[in-house]
Write a protein that holds these residues in place. Structure first.
Motif, PDB file in Angstrom:
ATOM      1  N   SER A 150       0.714  -1.158   0.070  1.00 41.56           N
ATOM      2  CA  SER A 150       0.069   0.140  -0.019  1.00 41.56           C
ATOM      3  C   SER A 150       0.684   1.275   0.197  1.00 41.56           C
ATOM      4  N   GLN A 151       0.124   2.542  -0.076  1.00 44.39           N
ATOM      5  CA  GLN A 151       0.952   3.718  -0.140  1.00 44.39           C
ATOM      6  C   GLN A 151       1.798   3.896   1.109  1.00 44.39           C
ATOM      7  N   SER A 152       1.242   3.534   2.416  1.00 40.53           N
ATOM      8  CA  SER A 152       1.808   3.874   3.635  1.00 40.53           C
ATOM      9  C   SER A 152       2.901   3.048   3.682  1.00 40.53           C
ATOM     10  N   GLU A 153       2.727   1.452   3.112  1.00 36.84           N
ATOM     11  CA  GLU A 153       3.704   0.499   3.368  1.00 36.84           C
ATOM     12  C   GLU A 153       5.042   0.843   2.476  1.00 36.84           C
ATOM     13  N   LEU A 154       4.755   1.600   1.199  1.00 39.45           N
ATOM     14  CA  LEU A 154       5.852   2.115   0.390  1.00 39.45           C
ATOM     15  C   LEU A 154       6.709   3.183   1.138  1.00 39.45           C
ATOM     16  N   VAL A 155       5.980   4.017   1.665  1.00 38.46           N
ATOM     17  CA  VAL A 155       6.492   5.029   2.248  1.00 38.46           C
ATOM     18  C   VAL A 155       7.519   4.781   3.424  1.00 38.46           C
ATOM     19  N   GLU A 156       6.921   3.859   4.053  1.00 41.92           N
ATOM     20  CA  GLU A 156       7.705   3.375   5.576  1.00 41.92           C
ATOM     21  C   GLU A 156       8.841   2.338   5.055  1.00 41.92           C
ATOM     22  N   ALA A 157       8.591   1.654   3.879  1.00 42.28           N
ATOM     23  CA  ALA A 157       9.797   0.721   3.414  1.00 42.28           C
ATOM     24  C   ALA A 157      10.924   1.538   2.739  1.00 42.28           C
ATOM     25  N   ILE A 158      10.499   2.901   2.123  1.00 42.96           N
ATOM     26  CA  ILE A 158      11.344   3.632   1.505  1.00 42.96           C
ATOM     27  C   ILE A 158      12.242   4.406   2.495  1.00 42.96           C
ATOM     28  N   ALA A 159      11.513   4.846   3.705  1.00 42.95           N
ATOM     29  CA  ALA A 159      12.193   5.325   4.775  1.00 42.95           C
ATOM     30  C   ALA A 159      13.137   4.566   5.627  1.00 42.95           C
TER      31      ALA A 159
END
Length: 69
Positions: free
Chosen positions: A31-40
């Motif tokens: 999901s979008q929030s998972e992608l943001v967290e994974a990138i961070a």
């Protein structure tokens, strides 16, 4: 975490491209929030990672040419 604010403004496609460039596999199911967290998290891990070991064969300053004369 660095640069997470700009990640929230990206589209899903932009986040997926960013994640792939950061070395995160299997982004299609996130999901979008998972992608943001994974990138961070990946960026954080990359800032604390030790440098890769040096390969003396790739280093021109080893003096190998001087010893052959």
């Amino acid at each position: 975490m660095p640069d997470t604010d700009d990640l929230h403004d990206k589209t899903m496609g932009e986040l997926a491209d960013t994640a792939r460039r950061e070395g995160i596999p299997f982004v299609a199911h996130m999901s979008q929030s998972e992608l943001v967290e994974a990138i961070a998290q990946q960026r954080e891990a990359n800032t604390h990672a030790p440098p890769p070991p040096r390969n003396p064969l790739d280093d021109d300053s080893t003096g190998t040419s001087a010893s052959s004369s």
